[in-house]
Design a protein around this motif. Sequence first.
Motif, short mmCIF file in Angstrom:
data_model
loop_
_atom_site.label_atom_id
_atom_site.label_comp_id
_atom_site.label_asym_id
_atom_site.label_seq_id
_atom_site.Cartn_x
_atom_site.Cartn_y
_atom_site.Cartn_z
N ASP A 35 0.89 10.39 5.61
CA ASP A 35 -0.45 10.81 5.16
C ASP A 35 -0.70 12.27 5.52
N ALA A 49 -4.65 2.71 3.53
CA ALA A 49 -4.69 1.25 3.50
C ALA A 49 -3.51 0.66 4.27
N ASP A 72 -1.00 4.56 -1.03
CA ASP A 72 -2.26 4.48 -0.28
C ASP A 72 -1.93 4.34 1.20
N ALA A 130 0.83 -1.21 0.00
CA ALA A 130 0.00 0.00 0.00
C ALA A 130 0.86 1.25 0.00
#
Length: 343
Positions: free
Chosen positions: A251, A222, A219, A214
């Motif tokens: 993130d 995830a 991502d 991920a």
Amino acid sequence: MSSPASRPVPPAAASQLNLRGAVDLSSLKQRPAPPAGQSPAAGPGQPAPGQPGAAAAAGHAQGASPDTGGQPLRVDVTEANFQQLVELSAQVPVVFGLWASYSPASGELLNVLEGIINSYGGRLVLGAADIDAFPQLAQAFQVQAVPTAVAVVKGQPVPLFQGGADEQQVRNLLDELLKVAAANGVTGSLGAGATAAEPEPAPLPPLHQAAYDAIEAGDFAAAAAAYRQALLEMPADAEAKAGLAQVELMDRLQSLTGPDGDALRQLAAEQPDNLDAQLGVADLDIAGGHIEDALGRIVSFIGRNFGPERETARVRLLELFEVVGPSDERVAKARQGLARVLF
């Protein structure tokens, strides 16, 4: 307990190791080679092509090493070959030594780096970059002074240090850099050593592999979900705990680059008790290698505030301890500061 290879690039695995993607190198496209008869500038202490002694210096300038079958381990970086070096970083880490003619310490740094990198037998490459001749590189790496050393692993910059450093400090950083590279699948070498069979890494636990895949896909949500599930199944999984803290930081950083980051720093300066601003700037500082500034900022906020915001800041601080590494001396110092403001 998982293998260290299950972790994403640690932002601070050594002294100031950065995050994947924290600096965008995509704007530094490969440019045409210099016109015929025009050569790149020589590095510090090296004769320019065509001058007496240039041929004899060529082997030194390219860092040829008998341990690597004569493959060059030092390259003078130009706009024309920069992209090739970035691509090479998918095979071996490339350490960029940024220098300038007005800085005598630059030549000393390059000599130290070259000697040490040659001793690694082709597992590292040195790129000597004159920031006067290639100012875009200094801007992309956010260099504030020379000499500066920045590595690139799989196309992603990893700040190492700024200013002078002794041989042991450099070796410690490069050892940690190789660990970061190995954790991200960069385990190659140049020259004769490249033909030697290397042991296959142990397979990752399924949830760690899912998190790694991920991360490779960008991502982070995830990846965080996979690490959380791994912690539900094994609460003592230290690698999953550290990995979760790292991908959550990645993130958050996606929205804190460029002008947004500058605006956030200004807001934090104007509003020292604004929780979101202080935590956001701490994230930026971690990504930039300013570990003590980041941790100290949150400790100071905790000391000034009470109630739910104080607890939120405390939890974030503990997460950043995992990102930096619980055994890091800067984390130990911040823990002492936290204890003082709490008790």
